[in-house]
Design a protein around this motif. Structure first.
Motif, PDB file in Angstrom:
ATOM      1  N   UNK A  16       0.835  -1.202   0.000  1.00  0.00           N
ATOM      2  CA  UNK A  16       0.000   0.000   0.000  1.00  0.00           C
ATOM      3  C   UNK A  16       0.870   1.252   0.000  1.00  0.00           C
ATOM      4  N   UNK A  17       1.928   1.256   0.817  1.00  0.00           N
ATOM      5  CA  UNK A  17       2.815   2.417   0.870  1.00  0.00           C
ATOM      6  C   UNK A  17       3.471   2.679  -0.481  1.00  0.00           C
ATOM      7  N   UNK A  18       4.133   1.662  -1.019  1.00  0.00           N
ATOM      8  CA  UNK A  18       4.870   1.848  -2.270  1.00  0.00           C
ATOM      9  C   UNK A  18       3.930   2.151  -3.436  1.00  0.00           C
ATOM     10  N   UNK A  19       2.802   1.469  -3.496  1.00  0.00           N
ATOM     11  CA  UNK A  19       1.870   1.687  -4.597  1.00  0.00           C
ATOM     12  C   UNK A  19       1.264   3.089  -4.539  1.00  0.00           C
ATOM     13  N   UNK A  20       0.927   3.558  -3.336  1.00  0.00           N
ATOM     14  CA  UNK A  20       0.368   4.899  -3.206  1.00  0.00           C
ATOM     15  C   UNK A  20       1.390   5.973  -3.553  1.00  0.00           C
ATOM     16  N   UNK A  21       2.647   5.749  -3.175  1.00  0.00           N
ATOM     17  CA  UNK A  21       3.697   6.697  -3.560  1.00  0.00           C
ATOM     18  C   UNK A  21       3.826   6.742  -5.083  1.00  0.00           C
ATOM     19  N   UNK A  22       3.771   5.577  -5.708  1.00  0.00           N
ATOM     20  CA  UNK A  22       3.836   5.507  -7.163  1.00  0.00           C
ATOM     21  C   UNK A  22       2.675   6.271  -7.803  1.00  0.00           C
ATOM     22  N   UNK A  23       1.472   6.113  -7.257  1.00  0.00           N
ATOM     23  CA  UNK A  23       0.297   6.815  -7.782  1.00  0.00           C
ATOM     24  C   UNK A  23       0.477   8.332  -7.680  1.00  0.00           C
ATOM     25  N   UNK A  24       0.968   8.788  -6.536  1.00  0.00           N
ATOM     26  CA  UNK A  24       1.171  10.226  -6.338  1.00  0.00           C
ATOM     27  C   UNK A  24       2.160  10.787  -7.354  1.00  0.00           C
ATOM     28  N   UNK A  25       3.293  10.128  -7.480  1.00  0.00           N
ATOM     29  CA  UNK A  25       4.318  10.608  -8.414  1.00  0.00           C
ATOM     30  C   UNK A  25       3.797  10.604  -9.855  1.00  0.00           C
ATOM     31  N   UNK A  26       3.058   9.578 -10.210  1.00  0.00           N
ATOM     32  CA  UNK A  26       2.546   9.490 -11.582  1.00  0.00           C
ATOM     33  C   UNK A  26       1.626  10.668 -11.901  1.00  0.00           C
ATOM     34  N   UNK A  27       0.678  10.930 -11.014  1.00  0.00           N
ATOM     35  CA  UNK A  27      -0.272  12.009 -11.276  1.00  0.00           C
ATOM     36  C   UNK A  27       0.354  13.395 -11.121  1.00  0.00           C
ATOM     37  N   UNK A  28       1.490  13.467 -10.452  1.00  0.00           N
ATOM     38  CA  UNK A  28       2.218  14.731 -10.345  1.00  0.00           C
ATOM     39  C   UNK A  28       3.221  14.905 -11.490  1.00  0.00           C
ATOM     40  N   UNK A  29       3.197  13.975 -12.420  1.00  0.00           N
ATOM     41  CA  UNK A  29       4.034  14.102 -13.608  1.00  0.00           C
ATOM     42  C   UNK A  29       5.440  13.566 -13.472  1.00  0.00           C
ATOM     43  N   UNK A  30       5.727  12.827 -12.404  1.00  0.00           N
ATOM     44  CA  UNK A  30       7.076  12.278 -12.188  1.00  0.00           C
ATOM     45  C   UNK A  30       7.049  10.788 -12.487  1.00  0.00           C
ATOM     46  N   UNK A  31       7.072  10.477 -13.783  1.00  0.00           N
ATOM     47  CA  UNK A  31       6.869   9.095 -14.219  1.00  0.00           C
ATOM     48  C   UNK A  31       7.990   8.167 -13.775  1.00  0.00           C
ATOM     49  N   UNK A  32       9.226   8.631 -13.853  1.00  0.00           N
ATOM     50  CA  UNK A  32      10.363   7.774 -13.476  1.00  0.00           C
ATOM     51  C   UNK A  32      10.263   7.333 -12.019  1.00  0.00           C
ATOM     52  N   UNK A  33       9.918   8.277 -11.146  1.00  0.00           N
ATOM     53  CA  UNK A  33       9.746   7.933  -9.731  1.00  0.00           C
ATOM     54  C   UNK A  33       8.570   6.974  -9.545  1.00  0.00           C
ATOM     55  N   UNK A  34       7.526   7.197 -10.339  1.00  0.00           N
ATOM     56  CA  UNK A  34       6.349   6.322 -10.250  1.00  0.00           C
ATOM     57  C   UNK A  34       6.716   4.888 -10.622  1.00  0.00           C
ATOM     58  N   UNK A  35       7.508   4.722 -11.663  1.00  0.00           N
ATOM     59  CA  UNK A  35       7.923   3.384 -12.097  1.00  0.00           C
ATOM     60  C   UNK A  35       8.796   2.726 -11.037  1.00  0.00           C
ATOM     61  N   UNK A  36       9.712   3.489 -10.444  1.00  0.00           N
ATOM     62  CA  UNK A  36      10.610   2.938  -9.432  1.00  0.00           C
ATOM     63  C   UNK A  36       9.828   2.404  -8.232  1.00  0.00           C
ATOM     64  N   UNK A  37       8.875   3.190  -7.731  1.00  0.00           N
ATOM     65  CA  UNK A  37       8.106   2.749  -6.570  1.00  0.00           C
ATOM     66  C   UNK A  37       7.111   1.647  -6.940  1.00  0.00           C
ATOM     67  N   UNK A  38       6.698   1.597  -8.179  1.00  0.00           N
ATOM     68  CA  UNK A  38       5.836   0.508  -8.623  1.00  0.00           C
ATOM     69  C   UNK A  38       6.580  -0.823  -8.557  1.00  0.00           C
ATOM     70  N   UNK A  39       7.858  -0.800  -8.898  1.00  0.00           N
ATOM     71  CA  UNK A  39       8.673  -2.020  -8.806  1.00  0.00           C
ATOM     72  C   UNK A  39       8.843  -2.457  -7.355  1.00  0.00           C
ATOM     73  N   UNK A  40       8.973  -1.491  -6.447  1.00  0.00           N
ATOM     74  CA  UNK A  40       9.062  -1.824  -5.023  1.00  0.00           C
ATOM     75  C   UNK A  40       7.741  -2.411  -4.525  1.00  0.00           C
ATOM     76  N   UNK A  41       6.628  -1.914  -5.065  1.00  0.00           N
ATOM     77  CA  UNK A  41       5.321  -2.469  -4.708  1.00  0.00           C
ATOM     78  C   UNK A  41       5.216  -3.921  -5.167  1.00  0.00           C
ATOM     79  N   UNK A  42       5.757  -4.206  -6.341  1.00  0.00           N
ATOM     80  CA  UNK A  42       5.740  -5.584  -6.835  1.00  0.00           C
ATOM     81  C   UNK A  42       6.570  -6.503  -5.940  1.00  0.00           C
TER      82      UNK A  42
END
Length: 309
Positions: free
Chosen positions: A105-131
């Motif tokens: 939940x932590x990593x996925x939510x961080x990824x969601x925030x970064x994605x919608x704030x336009x920081x795609x690279x950070x979103x991808x990195x935290x998405x991998x941590x969520x996985x």
């Protein structure tokens, strides 16, 4: 020594412990009811105001970290991405979170925030941590199926591949139709709308737009539906609007604390009262039963008048 072994002593001790258990159960039920404001009624701001009253930022116990994860989810649904990100980044999940679902939940939510704030690279990195968290050994089986589906959907969204949009659409349609929580159905509907509009399927998106208008409560998705603006810029605009929580303190807590204090005082008076102790020590057989019965009757009467009168 006999006083310590007196059955009345254990009755009073049990009473104090029972009050503590009741307090815990009511507190736990209260938190679940707060979550239901958001999950079942989409009353996000109301849920957040209650949760902020309970939240202790400096605490490091599991309950507070669990609540922080849920608060971040509600903040995202309310459109406050920056506030959600700030809340999440103050914790180190690897240090403070043991369960895999909490980490996810932590990593996925961080990824969601970064994605919608336009920081795609950070979103991808935290998405991998969520996985990684999803595949961790300490992941409750009952949570896995739902969160694995959440991750598959999110992975397709951030990949932003036109080739897989039909697969993403099918997954979102299934979630919008089958999720138990209304908030999850509304969220899935919003994501589905953005996918359909992007690929020229405006007519197919219409019923989902109506669903969000009717049942989206005060979510950012309902705001988008009302203004018919499903662009990323709209989410960023809502995020930039100032907002501060107005904590709603639980009314039950003060009453229960007072009850616990009264119970503890009554127990102490019973145990340390010189007259009671003297009779118990000098006439253990003839007086203990009488004293125990009269005291408990008196205690019941006092509590009845305290609560109902």
């Amino acid at each position: 020594v006999f006083a310590l072994l007196d059955f009345g002593f254990f009755i009073q001790l049990s009473w104090v412990l029972a009050c503590g258990v009741v307090f815990y159960m009511i507190s736990n039920t209260r938190v679940k009811n707060i979550y239901m404001y958001a999950t079942e009624k989409c009353e996000i701001e109301k849920a957040l105001n209650h949760l902020y009253a309970l939240y202790k930022p400096k605490s490091r116990n599991d309950a507070q970290r669990y609540n922080a994860g849920n608060m971040s989810t509600f903040l995202i649904k309310y459109g406050k991405l920056g506030a959600a990100l700030k809340l999440l980044l103050q914790y180190d999940p690897e240090k403070y979170l043991k369960r895999g679902d909490f980490k996810f939940v932590y990593y996925n939510n961080i990824s969601i925030c970064y994605y919608h704030l336009g920081k795609t690279d950070d979103a991808v990195m935290y998405s991998k941590l969520a996985k990684d968290a999803l595949n961790s050994p300490r992941f409750p089986k009952k949570e896995y199926e739902h969160l694995e589906k959440v991750y598959r959907i999110w992975e397709l969204i951030i990949a932003d591949s036109g080739e897989n949009w039909q697969q993403l659409s099918d997954l979102l349609k299934d979630m919008a139709a089958t999720e138990n929580a209304l908030l999850n159905r509304v969220t899935a509907s919003y994501s589905l709308i953005t996918v359909l509009l992007k690929h020229g399927e405006a007519d197919e998106a219409k019923p989902y737009i109506e669903l969000i208008k009717n049942y989206g409560g005060d979510t950012v998705y309902a705001m988008a539906a009302e203004q018919n603006d499903f662009s990323p810029e709209f989410l960023q605009k809502i995020n930039d609007e100032p907002w501060e929580p107005s904590p709603i303190k639980p009314k039950y807590r003060k009453t229960l604390i007072i009850s616990l204090v009264i119970a503890a005082i009554l127990w102490l008076l019973y145990f340390y009262n010189p007259t009671v102790s003297f009779y118990i020590r000098t006439n253990p057989v003839t007086h203990t039963q009488t004293l125990r019965g009269s005291y408990i009757n008196s205690l019941v009467d006092d509590l009845y008048h305290l609560i109902f009168k």
